[in-house]
Design a protein around this motif. Structure first.
Motif, PDB file in Angstrom:
ATOM      1  N   MET A  22       8.139  55.467  51.434  1.00 45.91           N
ATOM      2  CA  MET A  22       8.013  54.003  52.062  1.00 45.91           C
ATOM      3  C   MET A  22       8.406  54.394  53.145  1.00 45.91           C
ATOM      4  SD  MET A  22       7.101  51.263  48.942  1.00 45.91           S
ATOM      5  CE  MET A  22       7.372  49.860  50.716  1.00 45.91           C
ATOM      6  N   VAL A  23      10.815  54.481  52.880  1.00 40.47           N
ATOM      7  CA  VAL A  23      11.854  54.547  53.473  1.00 40.47           C
ATOM      8  C   VAL A  23      11.360  56.187  54.500  1.00 40.47           C
ATOM      9  CG1 VAL A  23      14.176  55.342  53.194  1.00 40.47           C
ATOM     10  CG2 VAL A  23      13.292  53.672  51.871  1.00 40.47           C
ATOM     11  N   ARG A  24      11.006  57.002  54.390  1.00 39.27           N
ATOM     12  CA  ARG A  24      11.151  57.719  55.381  1.00 39.27           C
ATOM     13  C   ARG A  24      10.070  57.103  56.357  1.00 39.27           C
ATOM     14  NH1 ARG A  24       7.905  63.222  54.053  1.00 39.27           N
ATOM     15  NH2 ARG A  24       8.823  62.726  51.764  1.00 39.27           N
ATOM     16  N   GLY A  25      10.647  57.776  57.342  1.00 39.62           N
ATOM     17  CA  GLY A  25      10.098  57.028  58.409  1.00 39.62           C
ATOM     18  C   GLY A  25      10.579  55.509  59.513  1.00 39.62           C
ATOM     19  N   MET A  26      11.166  55.578  58.044  1.00 37.84           N
ATOM     20  CA  MET A  26      11.451  53.871  59.275  1.00 37.84           C
ATOM     21  C   MET A  26      12.846  53.009  59.203  1.00 37.84           C
ATOM     22  SD  MET A  26       9.676  51.065  56.054  1.00 37.84           S
ATOM     23  CE  MET A  26      10.170  49.313  56.765  1.00 37.84           C
ATOM     24  N   GLU A  27      13.168  54.851  60.182  1.00 44.03           N
ATOM     25  CA  GLU A  27      15.340  54.481  59.948  1.00 44.03           C
ATOM     26  C   GLU A  27      15.627  53.815  60.931  1.00 44.03           C
ATOM     27  OE1 GLU A  27      12.978  57.422  59.286  1.00 44.03           O
ATOM     28  OE2 GLU A  27      14.109  58.217  58.152  1.00 44.03           O
ATOM     29  N   ARG A  28      14.430  53.420  62.020  1.00 45.52           N
ATOM     30  CA  ARG A  28      14.987  52.793  63.118  1.00 45.52           C
ATOM     31  C   ARG A  28      14.676  50.934  62.609  1.00 45.52           C
ATOM     32  NH1 ARG A  28      13.400  53.763  68.596  1.00 45.52           N
ATOM     33  NH2 ARG A  28      13.316  52.072  69.585  1.00 45.52           N
ATOM     34  N   GLU A  29      13.132  51.037  61.395  1.00 43.27           N
ATOM     35  CA  GLU A  29      13.616  49.665  61.544  1.00 43.27           C
ATOM     36  C   GLU A  29      14.623  49.248  60.600  1.00 43.27           C
ATOM     37  OE1 GLU A  29      10.889  51.755  61.211  1.00 43.27           O
ATOM     38  OE2 GLU A  29       8.525  51.138  61.854  1.00 43.27           O
ATOM     39  N   LEU A  30      14.996  49.837  59.565  1.00 44.50           N
ATOM     40  CA  LEU A  30      16.343  50.067  58.878  1.00 44.50           C
ATOM     41  C   LEU A  30      17.567  49.383  59.803  1.00 44.50           C
ATOM     42  CD1 LEU A  30      15.937  52.018  56.098  1.00 44.50           C
ATOM     43  CD2 LEU A  30      15.200  49.646  55.532  1.00 44.50           C
ATOM     44  N   ALA A  31      17.904  49.966  60.890  1.00 48.20           N
ATOM     45  CA  ALA A  31      18.823  49.908  61.823  1.00 48.20           C
ATOM     46  C   ALA A  31      19.341  48.911  62.979  1.00 48.20           C
ATOM     47  CB  ALA A  31      18.660  51.367  62.421  1.00 48.20           C
ATOM     48  N   LEU A  32      17.513  48.547  63.499  1.00 46.10           N
ATOM     49  CA  LEU A  32      17.228  47.060  63.533  1.00 46.10           C
ATOM     50  C   LEU A  32      17.829  45.692  62.763  1.00 46.10           C
ATOM     51  CD1 LEU A  32      13.878  47.880  65.926  1.00 46.10           C
ATOM     52  CD2 LEU A  32      15.941  46.439  66.543  1.00 46.10           C
ATOM     53  N   LEU A  33      17.410  45.847  61.750  1.00 53.90           N
ATOM     54  CA  LEU A  33      18.042  45.158  60.660  1.00 53.90           C
ATOM     55  C   LEU A  33      18.943  44.856  60.436  1.00 53.90           C
ATOM     56  CD1 LEU A  33      17.154  43.294  58.801  1.00 53.90           C
ATOM     57  CD2 LEU A  33      16.805  44.655  56.809  1.00 53.90           C
ATOM     58  N   ALA A  34      19.665  46.064  60.342  1.00 57.17           N
ATOM     59  CA  ALA A  34      20.771  46.301  60.899  1.00 57.17           C
ATOM     60  C   ALA A  34      21.681  45.568  61.354  1.00 57.17           C
ATOM     61  CB  ALA A  34      21.409  47.144  60.706  1.00 57.17           C
ATOM     62  N   LEU A  35      20.729  45.744  63.056  1.00 60.60           N
ATOM     63  CA  LEU A  35      21.706  45.123  63.806  1.00 60.60           C
ATOM     64  C   LEU A  35      21.504  43.694  64.265  1.00 60.60           C
ATOM     65  CD1 LEU A  35      22.691  45.547  67.044  1.00 60.60           C
ATOM     66  CD2 LEU A  35      20.325  46.067  67.826  1.00 60.60           C
ATOM     67  N   VAL A  36      20.245  43.390  63.348  1.00 59.46           N
ATOM     68  CA  VAL A  36      20.015  41.436  63.550  1.00 59.46           C
ATOM     69  C   VAL A  36      20.623  41.005  62.699  1.00 59.46           C
ATOM     70  CG1 VAL A  36      18.358  39.969  62.843  1.00 59.46           C
ATOM     71  CG2 VAL A  36      17.824  41.767  64.095  1.00 59.46           C
ATOM     72  N   LEU A  37      21.129  41.770  61.865  1.00 59.97           N
ATOM     73  CA  LEU A  37      22.387  41.006  60.826  1.00 59.97           C
ATOM     74  C   LEU A  37      23.368  41.008  61.304  1.00 59.97           C
ATOM     75  CD1 LEU A  37      21.424  42.228  57.583  1.00 59.97           C
ATOM     76  CD2 LEU A  37      20.684  40.213  57.786  1.00 59.97           C
ATOM     77  N   LEU A  38      24.176  42.113  61.849  1.00 63.93           N
ATOM     78  CA  LEU A  38      25.376  42.610  62.827  1.00 63.93           C
ATOM     79  C   LEU A  38      25.200  40.971  63.192  1.00 63.93           C
ATOM     80  CD1 LEU A  38      27.926  43.979  63.416  1.00 63.93           C
ATOM     81  CD2 LEU A  38      26.710  45.629  65.480  1.00 63.93           C
ATOM     82  N   VAL A  39      24.213  41.149  64.535  1.00 64.36           N
ATOM     83  CA  VAL A  39      24.640  40.027  65.669  1.00 64.36           C
ATOM     84  C   VAL A  39      24.096  38.580  64.936  1.00 64.36           C
ATOM     85  CG1 VAL A  39      22.536  39.181  67.397  1.00 64.36           C
ATOM     86  CG2 VAL A  39      22.512  41.070  67.881  1.00 64.36           C
ATOM     87  N   LEU A  40      23.271  38.148  63.837  1.00 68.60           N
ATOM     88  CA  LEU A  40      24.006  36.945  62.985  1.00 68.60           C
ATOM     89  C   LEU A  40      25.539  36.356  62.875  1.00 68.60           C
ATOM     90  CD1 LEU A  40      20.601  37.091  61.411  1.00 68.60           C
ATOM     91  CD2 LEU A  40      20.949  35.881  63.414  1.00 68.60           C
ATOM     92  N   ALA A  41      26.342  38.030  62.298  1.00 74.68           N
ATOM     93  CA  ALA A  41      27.644  37.692  61.649  1.00 74.68           C
ATOM     94  C   ALA A  41      28.044  37.149  63.193  1.00 74.68           C
ATOM     95  CB  ALA A  41      27.619  38.963  61.377  1.00 74.68           C
ATOM     96  N   GLY A  42      27.905  38.351  63.879  1.00 74.42           N
ATOM     97  CA  GLY A  42      28.871  38.160  65.303  1.00 74.42           C
ATOM     98  C   GLY A  42      29.490  36.726  65.904  1.00 74.42           C
TER      99      GLY A  42
END
Length: 849
Positions: A22-42
């Motif tokens: 499930m994780v394989r091939g979802m690197e972009r989605e995980l990176a986007l999720l991290a970016l969303v959390l980073l934006v919210l935190a910022g």
């Protein structure tokens, strides 16, 4: 499916069997999720109230409309389209539904159905224009956008239309357990879209149609209908957006939806969709929409102007498209991106005016964990033809890219006439007198031969410093073309040349640029016999002129005809150097594949049964005339002849991909309807086309999905893919075909040529055919893969399949066929039994040519 690396008999950890795939091939989605959390935190750190529950729910509500439309936009983009009408469709749908509710007194539930149906109708219009009228998606949807916006303004009188239905308004302003209904709808639709694209036959068709339209058609996928449906769904989604928007503000606005198409496309692209088609993720799109909503809301909290919001959104699109383009370039081969960077100017090579010897000493090159080349040492000397041979993946392409300056070695040294040589760019390579002729030419199609040759010198001749001197270009072109005895006119536009003529122009460019070493990579893979003979003559001329030729080919006949020496690569290492005068083909093949293969094209007798294919007096009123042919079960009939003799045309008529005007084709006694590929497939016909990249394979899909492209149509439940059965089918076929690596989830485009051909064959074997049509099945694959493919074909023959094979390679025809049918000028020139000679086949081939 268990991890490929799990040892037999060992119980894999559950996370390896379920989570990791499930994780394989979802690197972009995980990176986007991290970016969303980073934006919210910022933003939360800057304005603490930004992270309040009410504001987070507000972000979700604001994002809902964009997300709902962006999901459908993702499907449109995956299918290689775009829809810029969704904003206007939203406005028109909301106004028409509101007017119906207001004037006709429709119940709220009927208004909901109407707003979605009106949106779907606009989508249907756009889809028909794109899919069936053949109009550009941009132009077609722009026209629909203008029509929808005009209807919204005229129907409403350019005024808002009030809505008083509580049910209708509830979807935009209601809450459930404190959560906005619109946000819950967006989440629900995300789940439904994930199921639609990942678990249904339609979803597989969407990815296949966008990934490779020709291969999808060849797999009998109704591409136009699939594309049409994506536009209908985009329009319906705009109708849902209209419902949510109207409910939120309490009225239908004729100017609503302005900029919605831009926001939806942005969310899809940020989420990983590519405008080139074949790629896209609903989860990625949802996160992309959420990211846009979080950023826009955060900037509003900081009281930033709307203009800055536009700049930020535009920056997201540019960054996402740049990342997407870089990913696409990286898949063309490591170092491709580097080739397009600015590079230093070539440094003149010190030493003699005409270099004569290039030496590679202990060259090494690694890409991540893969050692592409290791301790490679060899010499290239002027005046000789050196063959570079090895299986696909042996390192030949990497070595060629080192010589052309695309890659740089990480270990070892290159020496030119005894002096250290650094090839940091393609310019450096050309300055050192090295020219590489790739399978994909570097000619500019819209320019003439003379103009392309002039560009080889790095500058165009001018008069008085500013006007082109076309007479000088023509004189120089005539000189080099005459010198090489090339039958090409300087005034011809390259786009109108044959592949063989383009190849000759590439060689002329190399000689014009004073190259002493010319690298030819599979130069005869798409040439006619006449063009191939011209190329052979040209190679001999280059050798006589003192040039060195590094010749790469999988064809033993060519290697022994042209080369004096052969360097053999296996697994990135030089395993031997052979003097071809004293090394026979079996010994050379053994060096290449690491095992004994006495005969690349083995023959295995089988018991022939009843006639499966019968062709009687078939004509297409173009090339084919009065063809008679029969193939029995357990029999392999080879169809051969010169290029243009009608071999492929005949196969396509039998497969239903081309129409025949006269005659009769029967499969197992049943008459085939002319031009019906679906009927042919239903009668048990499987067709493996000549160009696996164009019509055989969808490179952007996994091996498993490619193997199941035909199978899923007949083995789905109510349109849903039986994922478990598909996985087991893929495992069986991978084992049966010996696809390497045996990874069902690997992208098919990442396999070697021979393994890709196995996957194309497996796609049809999954349907249990009775007649197998093979068009040049071993074209462009190495000798080891050729042997494996013919072992597999022999197995199928023993199992009772009737096989009709087209091949231009006479050793292949003579080696594996039970009978040989020779075509010439669209007619059957003759039939030969097993044991025929090359002279007999050639004589028949030229009979009506």
């Amino acid at each position: 499916m268990a991890d490929a690396g799990t040892d037999a008999g060992t119980t894999a950890w559950p996370w390896r069997a379920t989570v990791r795939p499930m994780v394989r091939g979802m690197e972009r989605e995980l990176a986007l999720l991290a970016l969303v959390l980073l934006v919210l935190a910022g933003f939360g750190a800057t304005a603490p109230q930004y992270l309040s529950l009410s504001n987070l729910l507000n972000i979700g509500q604001q994002t809902a409309v964009i997300a709902c439309v962006a999901y459908a936009m993702t499907a449109v983009i995956i299918c290689k389209g775009v829809d810029i009408s969704v904003g206007s469709t939203l406005a028109a749908s909301s106004v028409i539904a509101a007017l119906a509710l207001q004037s006709a007194g429709l119940p709220g539930w009927l208004g909901i159905v109407l707003v979605i149906a009106v949106g779907a109708a606009f989508g249907l219009l756009g889809g028909v224009l794109v899919s069936y009228a053949g109009i550009s998606a941009l132009v077609a949807t722009l026209a629909v956008s203008a029509l929808a916006r005009g209807m919204a303004l005229s129907a409403s009188g350019s005024r808002s239309v009030a809505v008083d239905s509580a049910l209708y308004l509830w979807f935009g302003r209601g809450t459930l357990a404190g959560v906005p209904v619109s946000f819950l709808i967006a989440i629900l639709l995300a789940g439904l879209w994930c199921v639609l694209l990942q678990r249904t036959v339609f979803g597989r068709w969407v990815y296949a149609s966008g990934g490779n339209e020709d291969a999808a058609r060849a797999s009998l996928i109704p591409v136009r209908a699939v594309r049409l449906m994506t536009y209908v769904l985009a329009g319906a989604s705009a109708g849902i957006g209209a419902l949510l928007t109207t409910g939120r503000v309490g009225s239908a606005q004729p100017l609503a939806g302005a900029g919605l198409e831009f926001a939806a496309i942005t969310a899809a692209i940020v989420g990983g969709s590519r405008l080139s088609g074949g790629h896209g993720s609903i989860i990625g799109t949802a996160l992309g929409a959420l990211l846009l909503g979080a950023v826009n809301t955060g900037l509003s909290f900081l009281q930033v102007s709307q203009q800055v919001n536009y700049f930020v959104t535009g920056a997201f699109v540019i960054a996402a498209m740049a990342a997407s383009q870089r990913d696409a370039l990286a898949r063309r081969g490591p170092g491709f991106v580097r080739r397009h960077r600015s590079v230093p100017q070539p440094v003149p090579v010190a030493g003699p005016a005409r270099p004569r010897r290039l030496e590679l000493r202990a060259i090494g090159k690694r890409f991540g964990a893969v050692q592409a080349l290791a301790q490679v040492s060899m010499q290239l000397r002027a005046g000789e033809v050196l063959a570079l041979v090895g299986e696909n993946g042996a390192g030949k392409s990497t070595l060629v890219k080192l010589l052309s300056g695309i890659h740089q070695p990480e270990q070892g040294t290159l020496l030119l006439d005894g002096r250290v040589l650094e090839l940091a760019s393609a310019q450096h390579s050309r300055a050192a007198g090295i020219a590489v002729i790739h399978q994909h030419f570097s000619l500019i199609p819209d320019l003439t031969v003379a103009e392309n040759l002039a560009l080889a010198l790095g500058r165009l001749p001018t008069r008085w410093g500013f006007t082109l001197d076309r007479a000088a270009m023509r004189r120089r072109a005539l000189q080099v073309l005459a010198d090489l005895q090339l039958p090409v006119a300087p005034e011809q536009v390259v786009a109108r040349l044959t592949i063989g003529q383009c190849q000759m122009v590439e060689i002329a460019k190399a000689t014009l640029a004073d190259a002493w070493l010319i690298v030819m990579d599979e130069p005869t893979s798409a040439l006619t016999n006449h063009e191939r003979d011209q190329l052979y003559r040209l190679v001999g001329q280059l050798q006589q002129r003192g040039c060195a030729v590094l010749y790469i080919s999988h064809k033993m006949q060519e290697i022994y005809r042209l080369a004096q020496r052969a360097v053999v690569l296996r697994d990135g290492r030089v395993v031997g150097e052979a003097d071809l005068r004293h090394t026979d083909a079996p010994a050379l093949i053994r060096m290449m594949v690491g095992r004994q293969i006495q005969e690349v094209f083995p023959f295995r007798p089988a018991q022939a049964g009843n006639a499966v294919l019968e062709v009687r007096q078939l004509s297409d009123r173009a090339l084919l005339r009065g063809i008679d042919l029969q193939v029995r079960s357990g029999e392999l009939v080879a169809l051969t002849g010169l290029m243009g003799s009608g071999r492929t045309e005949l196969l396509r008529c039998i497969a239903g991909f081309a129409r025949f005007a006269e005659g009769r084709v029967t499969i197992g006694g049943a008459a085939l309807r002319s031009g019906s590929a679906a009927h042919a497939a239903g009668l048990g016909v499987a067709y493996v086309p000549e160009d696996r990249h164009k019509e055989g394979l969808v490179a952007s899909l996994s091996v498993k999905d490619n193997l199941g492209l035909r199978w899923i149509s007949a083995n789905s439940r109510a349109g849903f893919v039986q994922v478990g059965k598909l996985g087991r089918l893929a495992e069986r076929l991978i084992a049966r075909l010996d696809v390497r690596p045996p990874d069902a989830e690997r992208l098919a485009g990442q396999l070697s040529g021979g393994n890709q051909q196995k996957v194309v064959l497996g796609k049809w074997l999954a349907t249990a055919p009775r007649l197998l049509l093979l068009d040049e099945p071993t074209n462009g694959v190495d000798v080891g893969a050729k042997f494996e493919l013919h072992q597999l074909i022999a197995d199928l023959k023993e199992q009772g399949l009737a096989i009709l094979m087209v091949s231009s390679e006479l050793p292949e025809v003579l080696g594996v066929a039970d009978r040989i049918v020779v075509l010439s000028g669209g007619r059957v020139a003759g039939e030969l039994a097993r044991g025929a000679t090359e002279e007999q086949v050639t004589r028949l081939a030229f009979e009506h040519a």
